[in-house]
Design an enzyme around this catalytic site. Sequence first.
Site, PDB file in Angstrom:
ATOM      1  N   GLU A 171      -2.548  11.635   2.770  1.00 33.03           N
ATOM      2  CA  GLU A 171      -3.639  11.645   3.770  1.00 33.03           C
ATOM      3  C   GLU A 171      -3.614  12.982   4.682  1.00 33.03           C
ATOM      4  O   GLU A 171      -2.621  13.404   5.067  1.00 33.03           O
ATOM      5  CB  GLU A 171      -3.411  10.157   4.695  1.00 33.03           C
ATOM      6  CG  GLU A 171      -3.661   9.071   4.077  1.00 33.03           C
ATOM      7  CD  GLU A 171      -3.284   7.877   4.949  1.00 33.03           C
ATOM      8  OE1 GLU A 171      -4.579   7.494   5.670  1.00 33.03           O
ATOM      9  OE2 GLU A 171      -2.093   7.515   5.293  1.00 33.03           O
ATOM     10  N   GLU A 230       1.061  -1.178   0.060  1.00 30.74           N
ATOM     11  CA  GLU A 230       0.141  -0.001   0.039  1.00 30.74           C
ATOM     12  C   GLU A 230       0.895   1.105  -0.001  1.00 30.74           C
ATOM     13  O   GLU A 230       1.846   1.172   0.709  1.00 30.74           O
ATOM     14  CB  GLU A 230      -0.901   0.057   1.265  1.00 30.74           C
ATOM     15  CG  GLU A 230      -1.830   1.310   1.266  1.00 30.74           C
ATOM     16  CD  GLU A 230      -2.699   1.308   2.721  1.00 30.74           C
ATOM     17  OE1 GLU A 230      -3.083   0.333   2.877  1.00 30.74           O
ATOM     18  OE2 GLU A 230      -3.078   2.484   3.144  1.00 30.74           O
TER      19      GLU A 230
END
Length: 512
Positions: free
Chosen positions: A318, A313
Amino acid sequence: MKINYTLALLFSFSMVSLFAQQMPIDFSDNSHTFNVWGGSTFAIVPSPTDASNPTGEFFRSSSALEQGHYIDLSQPIDLDAEDEITLRFYAFDPSAHTVVVKLENGTNPDIEVSVAVPSNQNNWSDLTFDFSTVGGSGAYSRLVIRIDDGSTVPGAFRIDDINDNSVPSDPHELDVIYTDLVWSDEFDSSVQAAVDDTKWYHQTFGPNGGQWFNGEEQHYTDRLDNSFVENGFLNVVAKSETLTQDGVTLNYTSARLNSKFAFTYGRVDVRAKLPAGDGTWPAIWTLGKNVNETGAYWQTQGFGTTTWPACGELDIMEHGLGATNHVSCAIHTPSSFGNTINTQSFTLSDVANDFHIYSMNWSPNQITFMIDGVGYYTYNPAVKDADTWPFDLEQYLILNVAMGGFAGAIDPGFIESPMVIDYVRVYQNTGLSIDDVFEARFSVYPNPTSDYINIETDETITHVELYNTLGQRIIQRYGSTKRINVGDLKSGVYILKIHSGDRSITKRVLLD
């Protein structure tokens, strides 16, 4: 953005890439963390003479055992270019001390120099360690510091401005520049329209009993209310509204888009503004095409063979995991996931009202994360295997806004807010020969391996052969073979030849 965490995600926003650890060392950005052994401790603290200047606190315990501190450097110390190391040393007590600097992990045997420091209580001493006096030569990537070997008297000392007079390299310099646009969405519609379903898939099924992991409080939908294109922008909208979906009632809705494009290596640029409000958790990220998450696009297409985090990932951006305007990147692999150490943050002024370009440059050797073209974190593990580097296989993009979870409590006055995206662009270098393009369609993993070789490709395999370095054929398999047992073979280098019709490619494989 994460899937199925069993570990608490506690981001450390002061963490700096291990690969930024190079000379000179002045602790000014709270980086250059030293490791310890034998009872020592280390911390970055203000200077006793200037509270605005961070320094390293090197503590020696009362144990008489050898103890000390070390740091691994991304840019080695080269004694052939400069054979002196200098540093500043501060003692709080009236005693004399001995400081040892040792160099390890080099082209030549470990080497050390000691310097006696006369009593200099509550003052800085400037020390020089001349490695020419002990015949020092070659490059060393580990710096070790010991204070008062054999002493049972504990003490806290400060060290600052460690320097070998080298010119630091840019730890985030890109090793591959990708220039050819291979996939994009410019979101050109001037009137409100649905997201282009030839490029994007709405992932709506909650794989955690009808909802999402991490304690998130939203349902994802494929409604225009939660995702639409208008005036040249994609809007991914989180809303406060009650919705029952898959038998679960939640109080927020949003959207989660999977790209129907997957790729290996390249640069991703996403120009975006982020949603406002406590508890919003927007993300721009990728997952391995082989992830077996129920309801993900590529899983529905038959590619879901691998659990997270083995699929890999890459979190390009974010927001919501720390203070407002702290955005972060992260990497999750079997070697570090959930509360991963492979993370870094970047502070911006106003992410809700200002567009920024969030980027990732992914090459076969390193992954660098950038904001507005400035690199701020590079991942380049020394050992690249299935645990640290599942990134030689295809990844796909995800755009979403979650609510709550690790982003914390949601503002009770929250109504709705969008992540607004101007464009998504993926660049690669396509100036390859026909043979290069064909070879790139085959991935062999893990490499190195000790038990099985796996082949991933959309091409038809007619047969495979494995040769040793003497040119002897060890294994031959006919048919669509994509997994080969090599557990009985000796360690070493082998050549795997994969045939597809009248064409073939070769891959170098290391058995350990």
